[in-house]
Motif scaffolding. Structure first.
Motif, short mmCIF file in Angstrom:
data_model
loop_
_atom_site.label_atom_id
_atom_site.label_comp_id
_atom_site.label_asym_id
_atom_site.label_seq_id
_atom_site.Cartn_x
_atom_site.Cartn_y
_atom_site.Cartn_z
N VAL A 37 0.83 -1.21 0.00
CA VAL A 37 0.00 0.00 0.00
C VAL A 37 0.86 1.26 0.00
O VAL A 37 0.45 2.30 -0.53
CB VAL A 37 -1.00 0.02 1.18
N THR A 38 2.07 1.18 0.58
CA THR A 38 2.97 2.33 0.53
C THR A 38 3.35 2.66 -0.91
O THR A 38 3.28 3.82 -1.35
CB THR A 38 4.24 2.05 1.36
N PHE A 39 3.74 1.64 -1.68
CA PHE A 39 4.09 1.87 -3.08
C PHE A 39 2.86 2.14 -3.93
O PHE A 39 2.95 2.84 -4.95
CB PHE A 39 4.91 0.70 -3.62
N ALA A 96 -0.26 6.84 7.98
CA ALA A 96 -1.17 7.97 8.17
C ALA A 96 -0.63 9.20 7.45
O ALA A 96 -1.41 9.99 6.88
CB ALA A 96 -1.36 8.26 9.66
N GLY A 97 0.69 9.38 7.46
CA GLY A 97 1.28 10.51 6.75
C GLY A 97 1.08 10.42 5.25
O GLY A 97 0.85 11.43 4.58
N ILE A 98 1.16 9.20 4.71
CA ILE A 98 0.91 9.02 3.27
C ILE A 98 -0.53 9.40 2.94
O ILE A 98 -0.80 10.08 1.95
CB ILE A 98 1.22 7.58 2.84
N VAL A 189 -7.79 3.82 -0.12
CA VAL A 189 -7.23 2.47 -0.17
C VAL A 189 -6.05 2.35 0.79
O VAL A 189 -5.92 1.36 1.52
CB VAL A 189 -6.80 2.11 -1.61
N VAL A 190 -5.17 3.36 0.80
CA VAL A 190 -4.02 3.33 1.70
C VAL A 190 -4.49 3.35 3.16
O VAL A 190 -3.94 2.65 4.01
CB VAL A 190 -3.07 4.51 1.43
N LEU A 191 -5.53 4.13 3.44
CA LEU A 191 -6.07 4.17 4.81
C LEU A 191 -6.60 2.80 5.23
O LEU A 191 -6.30 2.32 6.33
CB LEU A 191 -7.19 5.20 4.88
#
Length: 204
Positions: A37-39, A96-98, A189-191
């Protein structure tokens, strides 16, 4: 369908390339999903960032390259310092920062001053620097030393998968609903992935 066939084959193989049973380890599940999810978020941003700066803000290719520096510097600095940070809060804080960086960039338009836009890049870079080294370590540390090759391959595969899906989702949503909607869908999605990663890490 092909994914299900692959899993079935790996479960029956005497020497599987990737034994799906390994994902019973919460630490491994959390690490692989976290890296993915980071990438996912990072490459979704990469997909539109240069085009936005050149086509909407009117920057030249050279100025666009310089304008991306606020993303890179905090990523480099904090990734070197991440080993000194407590691992348990670093991952949720970074994810959370992303999400926050993607949410801020979703408001970008021709009228947004570049310094405000750069804040979103700084947040994204800092968040990546904080959580990504920890997540990569989680994958390697979850496996025994003799499976280090598998851990390295899994780390790379999840990066590539997350990157490809992030670009696909951002491109699809942006083509239909616009850049702002694309950023917000990617952030959602990242969340969701970040919450699942945090829950799994709590089970270890």
């Amino acid at each position: 369908m092909l994914f299900c066939v692959f899993i079935g084959h790996q479960l029956r193989a005497p020497r599987p390339l990737l034994d799906p049973r390994l994902f019973a380890l919460p630490r491994l599940r959390a690490g692989t999903l976290g890296v993915a999810v980071t990438f996912f978020g990072l490459f979704a941003m990469f997909f539109v960032n240069a085009r936005f700066l050149q086509e909407v803000k009117g920057f030249s290719p050279l100025v666009t390259g310089v304008a991306i520096v606020p993303l890179v510097i905090p990523m480099i600095v904090l990734s070197r310092l991440s080993g000194r940070l407590p691992a348990r809060p670093a991952v949720p804080a970074g994810l959370a920062g992303i999400v926050a960086g993607l949410a801020l960039l979703s408001f970008a338009d021709a009228a947004m001053p570049y310094p405000v836009y750069a804040v979103g890049l700084v947040v994204m870079g800092a968040a990546m620097g904080v959580c990504l080294p920890v997540l990569s370590h989680e994958i390697m540390a979850a496996l025994p030393r003799e499976r280090a090759g598998l851990g390295s391959g899994l780390n790379s595969a999840t990066r590539e998968l997350g990157s490809a899906v992030g670009v696909a989702v951002m491109g699809t949503v942006m083509a239909t609903y616009g850049m702002s909607a694309g950023y917000r869908v990617v952030a959602a999605v990242v969340l969701a992935g970040g919450l699942l990663v945090t829950w799994w890490r709590g089970q270890d």
